[in-house]
Design a protein around this motif. Structure first.
Motif, PDB file in Angstrom:
ATOM      1  N   ALA A   1       1.019 -13.116   2.831  1.00 44.94           N
ATOM      2  CA  ALA A   1       2.481 -13.120   2.799  1.00 44.94           C
ATOM      3  C   ALA A   1       2.956 -14.539   3.107  1.00 44.94           C
ATOM      4  O   ALA A   1       2.395 -15.200   3.984  1.00 44.94           O
ATOM      5  CB  ALA A   1       3.026 -12.140   3.828  1.00 44.94           C
TER       6      ALA A   1
ATOM      7  N   THR B   1      -7.245  -5.754   0.108  1.00 44.47           N
ATOM      8  CA  THR B   1      -5.850  -5.826  -0.305  1.00 44.47           C
ATOM      9  C   THR B   1      -5.120  -4.579   0.191  1.00 44.47           C
ATOM     10  O   THR B   1      -5.736  -3.575   0.554  1.00 44.47           O
ATOM     11  CB  THR B   1      -5.714  -5.911  -1.836  1.00 44.47           C
ATOM     12  OG1 THR B   1      -6.144  -4.664  -2.407  1.00 44.47           O
ATOM     13  CG2 THR B   1      -6.515  -7.076  -2.403  1.00 44.47           C
ATOM     14  N   TYR B   2      -3.811  -4.668   0.188  1.00 43.77           N
ATOM     15  CA  TYR B   2      -3.008  -3.503   0.552  1.00 43.77           C
ATOM     16  C   TYR B   2      -3.359  -2.327  -0.362  1.00 43.77           C
ATOM     17  O   TYR B   2      -3.449  -1.192   0.089  1.00 43.77           O
ATOM     18  CB  TYR B   2      -1.510  -3.821   0.441  1.00 43.77           C
ATOM     19  CG  TYR B   2      -1.042  -4.823   1.464  1.00 43.77           C
ATOM     20  CD1 TYR B   2      -0.708  -4.428   2.750  1.00 43.77           C
ATOM     21  CD2 TYR B   2      -0.924  -6.175   1.143  1.00 43.77           C
ATOM     22  CE1 TYR B   2      -0.274  -5.345   3.700  1.00 43.77           C
ATOM     23  CE2 TYR B   2      -0.488  -7.099   2.079  1.00 43.77           C
ATOM     24  CZ  TYR B   2      -0.169  -6.680   3.354  1.00 43.77           C
ATOM     25  OH  TYR B   2       0.252  -7.595   4.287  1.00 43.77           O
TER      26      TYR B   2
ATOM     27  N   ARG C   1      -2.418  -9.658  -0.253  1.00 45.40           N
ATOM     28  CA  ARG C   1      -1.793  -9.131  -1.463  1.00 45.40           C
ATOM     29  C   ARG C   1      -2.842  -9.057  -2.575  1.00 45.40           C
ATOM     30  O   ARG C   1      -3.929  -9.640  -2.465  1.00 45.40           O
ATOM     31  CB  ARG C   1      -0.623 -10.020  -1.871  1.00 45.40           C
ATOM     32  CG  ARG C   1       0.445 -10.016  -0.774  1.00 45.40           C
ATOM     33  CD  ARG C   1       1.700 -10.719  -1.161  1.00 45.40           C
ATOM     34  NE  ARG C   1       1.490 -12.129  -1.427  1.00 45.40           N
ATOM     35  CZ  ARG C   1       2.457 -12.959  -1.772  1.00 45.40           C
ATOM     36  NH1 ARG C   1       3.690 -12.539  -1.896  1.00 45.40           N
ATOM     37  NH2 ARG C   1       2.197 -14.224  -1.994  1.00 45.40           N
TER      38      ARG C   1
ATOM     39  N   GLY D   1       1.700  -1.709   3.806  1.00 44.60           N
ATOM     40  CA  GLY D   1       2.504  -2.836   4.282  1.00 44.60           C
ATOM     41  C   GLY D   1       3.430  -2.433   5.408  1.00 44.60           C
ATOM     42  O   GLY D   1       3.549  -3.147   6.407  1.00 44.60           O
TER      43      GLY D   1
ATOM     44  N   ARG E   1       2.663  -0.120  -0.596  1.00 42.17           N
ATOM     45  CA  ARG E   1       3.824  -0.413   0.241  1.00 42.17           C
ATOM     46  C   ARG E   1       3.759   0.337   1.573  1.00 42.17           C
ATOM     47  O   ARG E   1       4.214  -0.165   2.593  1.00 42.17           O
ATOM     48  CB  ARG E   1       5.120  -0.089  -0.492  1.00 42.17           C
ATOM     49  CG  ARG E   1       5.384  -1.046  -1.626  1.00 42.17           C
ATOM     50  CD  ARG E   1       6.708  -0.712  -2.316  1.00 42.17           C
ATOM     51  NE  ARG E   1       6.915  -1.561  -3.448  1.00 42.17           N
ATOM     52  CZ  ARG E   1       7.541  -2.728  -3.406  1.00 42.17           C
ATOM     53  NH1 ARG E   1       7.995  -3.187  -2.272  1.00 42.17           N
ATOM     54  NH2 ARG E   1       7.702  -3.436  -4.500  1.00 42.17           N
TER      55      ARG E   1
END
Length: 100
Positions: free
Chosen positions: A65, A25-26, A59, A42, A39
């Motif tokens: 996304a 995940t991010y 995510r 991202g 973020r």
């Protein structure tokens, strides 16, 4: 605070290290890179990931996304990643970055 070249390179290294059939995940990447927020990951992925396995980054809920969902899920399924109802099973597919 602006993102440094070293932070960009660290994120790129981490994404490149995710093996086929696995995902991160991010937030996982941000934590492994020592960044304060997902973020930032991202933003880096949007601006500098064409040569990386970008499709292996999701995510926090295991979904892609929305604008990339069809393509991203197709690539993950082709790698053998467990996908159900548009979501990757993170318990089975999440990649654990080695501690540094």
């Amino acid at each position: 605070m602006p993102t440094t070249d070293a932070e960009v390179e660290r994120v790129r290294e981490l994404v490149a290290a995710i093996p086929p059939g696995r995902v991160a995940t991010y937030g996982d990447i941000a934590a492994a890179a020592g960044l304060s927020t997902p973020r930032t990951v991202g933003w880096i992925m949007r601006t500098d990931s064409a040569d990386l396995p970008w499709h292996r980054v999701l995510r926090a809920n295991g979904t892609p996304a929305p604008h990339l969902a069809h393509r991203q899920l197709a690539e993950l399924i082709a790698e053998g990643c467990p996908v159900r109802d548009g979501r990757v099973d993170l318990r089975r597919a999440r990649f654990a970055f080695p501690a540094t």
